[in-house]
Design an enzyme around this catalytic site. Sequence first.
Site, PDB file in Angstrom:
ATOM      1  N   HIS A  53       0.740  -1.106  -0.014  1.00 42.13           N
ATOM      2  CA  HIS A  53      -0.026  -0.060  -0.181  1.00 42.13           C
ATOM      3  C   HIS A  53       0.978   1.166   0.045  1.00 42.13           C
ATOM      4  O   HIS A  53       1.935   1.190   0.625  1.00 42.13           O
ATOM      5  CB  HIS A  53      -0.593   0.082   1.192  1.00 42.13           C
ATOM      6  CG  HIS A  53      -1.870   0.986   1.238  1.00 42.13           C
ATOM      7  ND1 HIS A  53      -1.616   2.286   1.536  1.00 42.13           N
ATOM      8  CD2 HIS A  53      -3.317   1.126   0.769  1.00 42.13           C
ATOM      9  CE1 HIS A  53      -3.019   3.102   1.393  1.00 42.13           C
ATOM     10  NE2 HIS A  53      -3.781   2.114   0.885  1.00 42.13           N
ATOM     11  N   GLU A  75      -4.740   1.676  -7.032  1.00 46.50           N
ATOM     12  CA  GLU A  75      -5.078   3.020  -6.154  1.00 46.50           C
ATOM     13  C   GLU A  75      -4.089   3.895  -6.516  1.00 46.50           C
ATOM     14  O   GLU A  75      -3.026   4.005  -6.000  1.00 46.50           O
ATOM     15  CB  GLU A  75      -4.963   2.496  -4.774  1.00 46.50           C
ATOM     16  CG  GLU A  75      -5.816   1.345  -4.069  1.00 46.50           C
ATOM     17  CD  GLU A  75      -5.889   1.393  -2.513  1.00 46.50           C
ATOM     18  OE1 GLU A  75      -7.008   1.407  -2.117  1.00 46.50           O
ATOM     19  OE2 GLU A  75      -4.607   1.104  -2.101  1.00 46.50           O
TER      20      GLU A  75
END
Length: 252
Positions: free
Chosen positions: A97, A169
């Site tokens: 992430h 993302e």
Amino acid sequence: MLIATSLKMYFGYRQTLDWVRSVAEIARESPAVQAGGVELAVLPGFPALEGAASALRGTPVTYGAQNLAFADSGAFTGEVSGRMLAELGCTYVEIGHAERRSLFGETLDVVRAKTATAYRAGLTPILCVGETEKGDPGKAADICKGQIADALGDQDRTSGDKRLVVAYEPVWAIGAPAPAGADHIRAVCSGLKAFIAELTGIRGTIIYGGSARVGLLSQLAGEADGLFLGRFAHDPGAVRRIVDEAGDGHGQ
């Protein structure tokens, strides 16, 4: 359709379990989830994993962790191994992430090591990829392809299909008031699907994260296989609406 949610570090222990129980109830009441057309996956904090597993028992909801160690075992104080996560019944583990990369200094080498560790433990990585600056979707797709290829490295993929969930993302859209534009998301996800389809031994699922919310799936025309939700999902009612949207066949 895969609808996954990472709770990050927003909730306490009891709040996490209350939320998980609400998601379990949504799954029980959703024909699409019960029939297998929509998969719900939750990623709570480490201490809540066992409690979440208990709350989800008897439901089709899957669960996983937000991180894992880069090694299988050893003197790594404070780390959690993929083997332990597998023993807890985890299906997924989030890797790479943007927050882990920027705040905790996770390099490409670390992401590659964690991906390999996840596979050795029998876990499915949710590999987060994305460009840092808003721009051309073709360039964004190329950046993400490089991140995927680097994460997979040169590990053996000839022994059978490995599932890989890619969470696209764009870093510039994380926590933003609105997600990236639907045209941009469709173009990037289409490029990633084609790229993964050419990889030997990899069975890919592409989901979008970054201020994702109700109404987005209906705009993606099947180019994304689901969503990776953040704070929007803190309200179980929002999760229910997303599940209903996915179950209505949007994006399929």
